[in-house]
Design a protein around this motif. Structure first.
Motif, PDB file in Angstrom:
ATOM      1  N   CYS A  20       0.852  -1.186   0.000  1.00 26.63           N
ATOM      2  CA  CYS A  20       0.000   0.000   0.000  1.00 26.63           C
ATOM      3  C   CYS A  20       0.887   1.234   0.000  1.00 26.63           C
ATOM      4  N   LYS A  22       1.164   5.612  -0.569  1.00 22.50           N
ATOM      5  CA  LYS A  22       0.410   6.863  -0.572  1.00 22.50           C
ATOM      6  C   LYS A  22       1.244   7.935  -1.274  1.00 22.50           C
ATOM      7  N   ASP A  51       7.197   4.493   2.213  1.00 24.37           N
ATOM      8  CA  ASP A  51       6.650   3.426   1.367  1.00 24.37           C
ATOM      9  C   ASP A  51       7.689   2.904   0.378  1.00 24.37           C
ATOM     10  N   LEU A  74      -4.821   4.522  -2.506  1.00 23.31           N
ATOM     11  CA  LEU A  74      -6.145   5.134  -2.395  1.00 23.31           C
ATOM     12  C   LEU A  74      -5.925   6.636  -2.471  1.00 23.31           C
ATOM     13  N   SER A 107      -8.409   7.443   9.124  1.00 18.72           N
ATOM     14  CA  SER A 107      -7.646   6.214   8.852  1.00 18.72           C
ATOM     15  C   SER A 107      -8.500   4.952   9.039  1.00 18.72           C
ATOM     16  N   SER A 133       2.786   7.823   7.001  1.00 20.65           N
ATOM     17  CA  SER A 133       2.928   8.710   5.851  1.00 20.65           C
ATOM     18  C   SER A 133       3.448  10.054   6.362  1.00 20.65           C
ATOM     19  N   SER A 136       0.366  13.327   7.121  1.00 21.58           N
ATOM     20  CA  SER A 136      -0.472  13.385   8.333  1.00 21.58           C
ATOM     21  C   SER A 136       0.027  12.465   9.442  1.00 21.58           C
ATOM     22  N   VAL A 138      -0.314   9.601  10.841  1.00 19.20           N
ATOM     23  CA  VAL A 138      -1.175   8.921  11.815  1.00 19.20           C
ATOM     24  C   VAL A 138      -0.535   7.588  12.252  1.00 19.20           C
ATOM     25  N   GLY A 139       0.031   6.872  11.304  1.00 26.15           N
ATOM     26  CA  GLY A 139       0.863   5.707  11.631  1.00 26.15           C
ATOM     27  C   GLY A 139       0.115   4.445  12.050  1.00 26.15           C
ATOM     28  N   ILE A 140      -1.190   4.384  11.808  1.00 25.01           N
ATOM     29  CA  ILE A 140      -1.931   3.203  12.268  1.00 25.01           C
ATOM     30  C   ILE A 140      -2.684   2.493  11.154  1.00 25.01           C
ATOM     31  N   THR A 141      -2.591   3.008   9.949  1.00 22.90           N
ATOM     32  CA  THR A 141      -3.405   2.449   8.862  1.00 22.90           C
ATOM     33  C   THR A 141      -3.116   0.958   8.652  1.00 22.90           C
TER      34      THR A 141
END
Ligand SMILES: Cc1cc2nc3c(=O)[nH]c(=O)nc-3n(C[C@H](O)[C@H](O)[C@H](O)COP(=O)(O)OP(=O)(O)OC[C@H]3O[C@@H](n4cnc5c(N)ncnc54)[C@H](O)[C@@H]3O)c2cc1C
Length: 274
Positions: A20, A22, A51, A74, A107, A133, A136, A138-141
């Motif tokens: 995945c 981004k 990534d 996405l 997320s 990423s 943002s 967030v680090g939990i996706t």
């Protein structure tokens, strides 16, 4: 001292790997906050740097075992540029997941969409994510997608010790502040990687040519069987820039080094620094 690790291969069992990825602004970009809204101005958009490590590790596993690597992003139409970078590095296929319904998701909802897309890919052995990423952060996706798929999540992976597609098992090293931790689990599994895992390759000339000609399929919400409304639970109504710090420069003059040092100490005491 950490020892260099290498992937122990069990050949003749190809792996079906998904990464995945981004699209994010370049790390040199400066965020602009106006009226509580974030924008990156005209900053160039790139494949999220974290990534690149995930793509590289997926490609190394494919080179060791055979199989194929699919990159999924996405995002809006422009995210195809990040997918083309992944293709230029060596991914076999890229898929853009895009639909007006997917704008402004948190997320938790992003993980629902990504999990649905991974299911549509079919029998996947390994699903890679970057650790976060850079926009943002967030680090939990990755962990949320793992939860939705019901697969184990191996986070902060700094080395893959072994993968055995036949026995459906994987063993990795996780990078923690306190040191490294060995973790093993079954396949299929979700993994998020840190930059210590490898050195991402530069896309080859041939890879760039192939990527520039690639037709990237676009999967809509209907294509991945997401018919329900996607309601984000988290909102980010306002973002503030860090407060500006005013600095003043003062030259301390004097005769001897001792005098200058004493004046410096007096000033530091006056300013309550010491
Ligand atoms: C200012 C701001 C604050 C936000 N705060 C929150 C918040 O507190 N909580 C929240 O849930 N959401 C928040 N969001 C939304 C969040 O940015 C998106 O949901 C985002 O898609 C997931 O978070 P992330 O990009 O930080 O991903 P991370 O979890 O940091 O990303 C980890 C990995 O997931 C993969 N990944 C992430 N996004 C995609 C994608 N679109 N396509 C493919 N792979 C992907 C990549 O491999 C990436 O390395 C915020 C958004 C903004 C603009």
């Amino acid at each position: 001292m950490h020892q260099q690790t290498s992937i122990q291969t069990v050949k003749e069992d190809p792996l079906n790997i998904v990464v995945c990825v981004k699209q994010t602004p370049d790390t040199a970009a400066t965020v602009i906050v106006e009226d509580g809204k974030v924008s990156w101005g005209d900053a160039p958009l790139v494949l999220n740097p974290w990534d690149e490590y995930a793509v590289e590790e997926a490609l190394r596993l494919k080179e060791a075992h055979g199989g194929q690597v699919t990159a999924i992003s996405l995002g809006p139409e422009g995210a195809t540029e990040a997918l083309k970078q992944a293709l230029a590095m060596g991914c076999d296929t890229a898929i853009l997941v895009s639909d007006p319904k997917f704008a402004g998701l948190d997320s938790l909802q992003v993980s629902k969409v990504l999990a649905a897309a991974v299911k549509k890919v079919g029998e996947v052995d390994l699903l890679f994510f970057g650790r976060a990423s850079v926009d943002s952060d967030v680090g939990i996706t990755g962990s949320q997608v793992a939860r939705r798929l019901g697969w184990p999540a191996l986070t902060l992976v700094a080395a893959i010790r072994s993968v055995d597609p036949g026995a459906k098992s994987i063993s990795v090293e996780r990078m923690l502040d306190e040191g490294r931790q060995k973790v093993s689990g079954p396949l299929p599994a979700v993994m998020s990687v840190v930059k210590e895992i490898n050195e991402p390759r530069y896309p080859s000339f041939m890879g760039i040519r192939k990527a520039s000609k690639a037709e990237i399929p676009v999967w809509s919400a209907a294509d991945i069987d997401l018919t329900e409304a996607l309601e984000p639970a988290v909102a980010w109504p306002q973002v503030n820039m860090p407060p500006k710090v005013d600095t003043q420069c003062e030259l301390i003059e004097g005769g001897s080094a001792e005098e200058i040092a004493q004046k410096l100490v007096d000033r530091l005491v006056e300013e309550k620094v010491i």
